[in-house]
Design an enzyme around this catalytic site. Structure first.
Site, PDB file in Angstrom:
ATOM      1  N   HIS A 123       0.820  -1.215   0.000  1.00 13.51           N
ATOM      2  CA  HIS A 123       0.000   0.000   0.000  1.00 13.51           C
ATOM      3  C   HIS A 123       0.854   1.265   0.000  1.00 13.51           C
ATOM      4  CE1 HIS A 123       0.490  -0.513   4.473  1.00 13.51           C
ATOM      5  NE2 HIS A 123       0.575   0.805   4.426  1.00 13.51           N
ATOM      6  N   ASP A 152      -0.087  -7.502   0.450  1.00 11.52           N
ATOM      7  CA  ASP A 152       0.313  -6.134   0.773  1.00 11.52           C
ATOM      8  C   ASP A 152       1.832  -6.047   0.787  1.00 11.52           C
ATOM      9  OD1 ASP A 152       0.358  -3.501   1.434  1.00 11.52           O
ATOM     10  OD2 ASP A 152      -0.359  -3.744   3.493  1.00 11.52           O
ATOM     11  N   GLY A 234       3.396   4.887  10.073  1.00  7.18           N
ATOM     12  CA  GLY A 234       4.695   5.182   9.482  1.00  7.18           C
ATOM     13  C   GLY A 234       5.640   3.997   9.504  1.00  7.18           C
ATOM     14  N   SER A 236       4.725   0.986   8.391  1.00  4.78           N
ATOM     15  CA  SER A 236       4.367   0.035   7.327  1.00  4.78           C
ATOM     16  C   SER A 236       5.587  -0.313   6.483  1.00  4.78           C
ATOM     17  CB  SER A 236       3.284   0.624   6.422  1.00  4.78           C
ATOM     18  OG  SER A 236       2.064   0.704   7.091  1.00  4.78           O
ATOM     19  N   SER A 256       2.336  -5.065   7.354  1.00  2.00           N
ATOM     20  CA  SER A 256       1.192  -4.573   6.591  1.00  2.00           C
ATOM     21  C   SER A 256       0.395  -3.558   7.396  1.00  2.00           C
ATOM     22  CB  SER A 256       0.290  -5.744   6.180  1.00  2.00           C
ATOM     23  OG  SER A 256      -0.898  -5.286   5.572  1.00  2.00           O
TER      24      SER A 256
END
Length: 288
Positions: A123, A152, A234, A236, A256
């Protein structure tokens, strides 16, 4: 020679003398040239010859050429390979893009196509998230592939002009870069850690495998690792890993998302894409 002619010569000499350019110290001349030189240039002083020798990273500017012309015989230059700062990528460092929310670098990997990549959350690099990413403030490259939703994960290609190097695969672990020397799939109850740009290194246990998550925005992601490791917005893309105790880390996954519960709360949950799945999808391997 008449007194009138002598007087005229003195007047002319006095008028011309101030127009002569005083000799500039080589260090001062180098500083002036460096300010006008293109990026990636190097300049040194040849004391024996009394001149500045410049290797330019690109075509010289008009200002540089004018300065060189103003000091004939004191400047030698040619165009060569540009010099740039070198920084070795670490998983856990911040990824930034003017058009996207901050994320975290996962693992540096090499691909069968010869390019090097940074693995992160899908993402983060999905369509519409901008084309140019920075790592810890340094130019990195474009988001290249992604799989989201469903999965993801995604990768950012390390551009040819990036100062970022990716050898070897490192994770920012308690203040230093520690090598990742293997990958594996986790087991329930195993203690793992993640390194995030926001929340740093946090550890916890694996609670479940092959978990499906429906995020609040409606995207469904399958096959995730559920853990009790805390993370923050932040983080991810953060690398999930195991430390066998000899600081030779084993890569397990990339972050994820999570349930937003604060670190320290026993109800915290975070979810990771298995790293082996990502590597198989894109033909990636560790850089050792």
């Amino acid at each position: 020679m008449s007194s009138l002619l002598v007087a005229l010569l003195l007047i002319v000499t006095a008028a011309v003398a101030p127009a002569r350019q005083a000799a500039v110290d080589p260090g001062q001349l180098r500083a002036q040239l460096a300010a006008a030189a293109p990026g990636g240039s190097t300049l040194r002083i040849d004391h024996a010859a009394g001149k500045v020798v410049a290797t330019l990273g690109a075509q010289p500017s008009e200002e540089f050429l004018s300065l060189a012309a103003a000091h004939p015989g004191r400047v030698s230059w040619h165009i060569g390979s540009g010099v740039r700062p070198l920084i070795t990528a670490r998983g856990g460092w911040g990824l930034t893009n003017p058009f996207a929310a901050p994320c975290t670098a996962g693992f540096a990997m090499k691909a069968v196509n010869g390019f090097n990549y940074i693995v992160t959350a899908g993402h983060c690099v999905a369509d519409g998230m901008g084309t140019q990413w920075n790592l810890a403030g340094y130019l990195l490259g474009p988001g290249h592939f992604h799989s989201f939703p469903g999965n993801d994960y995604g990768v950012i290609m390390v551009a040819y002009n990036s100062p970022v190097t990716t050898h070897p695969t490192l994770i920012n672990y308690n203040g230093s870069g520690v090598r990742v020397l293997g990958t594996n799939t986790p087991t329930i109850g195993q203690r793992l850690c993640k390194s995030g740009n926001v929340s740093g290194v946090t550890c916890g246990t694996v609670l479940a495998l092959d978990v499906t998550v429906t995020y609040h925005t409606g995207e469904v992601v399958n096959g995730l690792i559920e853990t009790a490791i805390c993370a923050s917005p932040g983080d991810s893309g953060s690398p999930l890993f195991r430390d066998p105790g000899d600081r030779r880390l084993i890569g397990m996954g990339v972050l994820s998302g999570g349930n937003g519960v604060r670190c320290g709360d026993p109800g915290v949950r975070t979810y990771y894409n298995p790293l082996t799945e990502i590597m198989a999808a894109y033909g990636l391997s560790l850089i050792k």
